[in-house]
Design a protein around this motif. Structure first.
Motif, mmCIF file in Angstrom:
data_model
loop_
_atom_site.group_PDB
_atom_site.id
_atom_site.type_symbol
_atom_site.label_atom_id
_atom_site.label_comp_id
_atom_site.label_asym_id
_atom_site.label_seq_id
_atom_site.Cartn_x
_atom_site.Cartn_y
_atom_site.Cartn_z
ATOM 1 N N ILE A 33 -20.624 -17.000 32.147
ATOM 2 C CA ILE A 33 -21.819 -16.551 32.864
ATOM 3 C C ILE A 33 -21.377 -15.615 33.979
ATOM 4 O O ILE A 33 -20.447 -15.931 34.724
ATOM 5 C CB ILE A 33 -22.596 -17.743 33.470
ATOM 6 C CG1 ILE A 33 -22.997 -18.750 32.409
ATOM 7 C CG2 ILE A 33 -23.779 -17.272 34.284
ATOM 8 C CD1 ILE A 33 -24.216 -18.400 31.618
ATOM 9 N N PHE A 79 -28.924 -23.427 31.310
ATOM 10 C CA PHE A 79 -29.031 -22.460 30.212
ATOM 11 C C PHE A 79 -30.491 -22.115 29.907
ATOM 12 O O PHE A 79 -30.804 -20.962 29.611
ATOM 13 C CB PHE A 79 -28.341 -22.967 28.945
ATOM 14 C CG PHE A 79 -26.852 -23.117 29.081
ATOM 15 C CD1 PHE A 79 -26.106 -22.227 29.834
ATOM 16 C CD2 PHE A 79 -26.191 -24.156 28.462
ATOM 17 C CE1 PHE A 79 -24.734 -22.369 29.962
ATOM 18 C CE2 PHE A 79 -24.821 -24.302 28.580
ATOM 19 C CZ PHE A 79 -24.086 -23.404 29.328
ATOM 20 N N SER A 87 -32.155 -13.423 26.038
ATOM 21 C CA SER A 87 -31.250 -14.050 25.065
ATOM 22 C C SER A 87 -29.797 -13.813 25.427
ATOM 23 O O SER A 87 -29.444 -12.773 25.965
ATOM 24 C CB SER A 87 -31.509 -13.479 23.672
ATOM 25 O OG SER A 87 -32.826 -13.752 23.277
ATOM 26 N N PRO A 88 -28.942 -14.786 25.101
ATOM 27 C CA PRO A 88 -27.520 -14.614 25.393
ATOM 28 C C PRO A 88 -26.886 -13.574 24.478
ATOM 29 O O PRO A 88 -27.357 -13.326 23.370
ATOM 30 C CB PRO A 88 -26.932 -15.998 25.122
ATOM 31 C CG PRO A 88 -27.868 -16.625 24.150
ATOM 32 C CD PRO A 88 -29.220 -16.065 24.464
ATOM 33 N N TRP A 103 -31.756 -18.328 30.204
ATOM 34 C CA TRP A 103 -32.384 -17.680 29.051
ATOM 35 C C TRP A 103 -33.779 -17.178 29.418
ATOM 36 O O TRP A 103 -34.167 -16.072 29.071
ATOM 37 C CB TRP A 103 -32.458 -18.659 27.902
ATOM 38 C CG TRP A 103 -32.685 -18.035 26.553
ATOM 39 C CD1 TRP A 103 -33.471 -16.957 26.260
ATOM 40 C CD2 TRP A 103 -32.124 -18.445 25.320
ATOM 41 N NE1 TRP A 103 -33.450 -16.692 24.924
ATOM 42 C CE2 TRP A 103 -32.622 -17.586 24.320
ATOM 43 C CE3 TRP A 103 -31.266 -19.464 24.950
ATOM 44 C CZ2 TRP A 103 -32.273 -17.722 22.982
ATOM 45 C CZ3 TRP A 103 -30.937 -19.590 23.622
ATOM 46 C CH2 TRP A 103 -31.425 -18.724 22.659
ATOM 47 N N VAL A 158 -19.115 -20.948 27.180
ATOM 48 C CA VAL A 158 -20.003 -19.990 27.811
ATOM 49 C C VAL A 158 -19.350 -19.325 29.017
ATOM 50 O O VAL A 158 -18.706 -19.982 29.830
ATOM 51 C CB VAL A 158 -21.307 -20.689 28.266
ATOM 52 C CG1 VAL A 158 -22.209 -19.746 29.022
ATOM 53 C CG2 VAL A 158 -22.036 -21.267 27.067
#
Length: 122
Positions: A24, A47, A56-57, A51, A22
């Protein structure tokens, strides 16, 4: 299940994100505090909060980094990781006033039994 196919509700049932994969944005890290209350599941709680607050990622379907694991990291203790993740989920539900479901408890028990009987890792 591909990462682009799971929802926030799927994430509530089980941590579907491998934290090593991930990226960020810095401004998100500055806006959200990283809670280290849970030894194994702090990233999971982070996370969930990301979220919830930012949506949403974005999934990038390409290799950016190659890595390997030697099995000597903190996440290799699957039993403790699973219990910590479960406690983190309960903390999140209580904080957000989300009703607990018997389904989540069943999933936890099944995941634990799967570790015990199929992988026999401690």
């Amino acid at each position: 299940m591909r990462p682009s196919e799971f929802s926030f509700n799927d994430m509530l049932i089980s941590n579907r994100i491998c934290h090593q994969t991930v990226l960020i944005k810095t401004n998100i890290h500055k806006k959200l505090e990283f809670d280290t209350k849970f030894s194994f599941a702090s990233d999971y709680l982070f996370f969930l909060n990301v979220w919830e607050k930012f949506g949403s990622p974005k999934i990038i379907h390409q290799n950016i980094v190659n890595q390997r694991f030697d099995g000597k990291n903190i996440s290799s203790n699957f039993y403790l990781m699973l219990i910590d993740e479960f406690m983190c989920r309960i903390h999140y539900f209580n904080k957000k006033k989300i009703k607990h479901s018997f389904l989540w408890l069943c999933i936890f028990v099944l995941r634990y039994l799967k570790l015990y009987f199929f992988y026999k890792k401690k």
